[in-house]
Design an enzyme around this catalytic site. Structure first.
Site: not given
Ligand code: PRP
Ligand code: URA
Length: 209
Positions: A104, A108, A200, A203
């Site tokens: 994400r 944005t 997150d 993380d």
């Molecule tokens: C997180 C999560 C989803 C996304 C959800 O990933 O694991 O993929 O956000 O958010 P959305 O429904 O608003 O799209 P992130 O973008 O943090 O990436 P990561 O898994 O690499 O930490």
């Molecule tokens: N991605 C995450 O990992 N946690 C949230 O709450 C939203 C997006």
């Protein structure tokens, strides 16, 4: 309209509460996520078709059942989706695993695709797309579109925590895809994080806080 299944088993609720606690460290978080993925996988695979076979037990010949029809593929959305794969593979060891990389954009909140590697016969498989967090729904919706571009017609989406906004987006964009979640939370905050959520997920799984 696709169905939303909230898998409300007591074991899942208990394990998820531990995961939500900010004091829970990465090792326990990872183990619990895989345990919940396996428990949810049990529910998600409930409608797999069976066929009758004849087998010889040590005692006598009998009719028994075996899973028939399309084979399975598990597709995690990187990174956090990786945390659910082993739990599902414990249940279905012969499933193939594809990967879709999305993150994400922090400003944005829109998904950016950076990777896609899927089994060559993905279009002939039942696909379980997995990501612990369904927040705005942008990532799940884009990943589902990518799977359909590769010919997938039979897809289920599995997450751990969903926001109503994400459920609405996936249902609007992909009315043919059922959603399975362990919890439906209240809302998103100003940073598009799920409230109360668990923070997150990526993380917390990988210790990159
Ligand atoms: C997180 C999560 C989803 C996304 C959800 O990933 O694991 O993929 O956000 O958010 P959305 O429904 O608003 O799209 P992130 O973008 O943090 O990436 P990561 O898994 O690499 O930490
Ligand atoms: N991605 C995450 O990992 N946690 C949230 O709450 C939203 C997006």
């Amino acid at each position: 309209m696709s169905k939303l299944h909230v898998v409300d088993h007591p074991l899942i609720a208990h394990k998820l509460s531990i995961m939500r606690n900010k004091k829970t460290g990465s090792k326990d978080f990872r183990e619990l996520l895989n345990e919940i993925a396996m428990l949810m996988g049990y529910e998600l695979t409930r409608d797999l078709p069976l066929e009758k076979i004849t087998i010889d037990t040590p005692v006598e010949r009998t009719q028994a059942y075996t899973i028939s029809g399309k084979k399975l593929a598990i597709v995690p959305i990187l990174r956090a989706g990786i945390g659910m794969v082993d739990g599902l593979l414990d249940l279905v060891p012969v499933a193939k695993v594809g990967h879709i990389g999305l993150y994400r954009d922090p400003e944005t909140h829109l998904p950016v695709t950076y990777y896609c590697k899927l089994p060559s016969d993905i279009d002939r498989r039942i696909v379980i797309l997995v990501d612990p967090m369904l927040a705005t729904g942008g990532s799940a919706s884009d990943a589902l579109t990518k799977l359909k571009e590769h010919g997938c017609t039979h897809i289920k989406f599995m997450c751990l925590v969903a926001a109503p906004e994400g459920v609405a987006k996936v249902q609007a964009d992909h009315p043919d895809v059922d959603i399975f979640t362990a919890a439906l939370d209240e809302r998103l905050n100003d940073h598009a994080y799920i409230v109360p959520g668990l923070g997150d997920a990526g993380d917390r799984i990988f210790g990159t806080l």
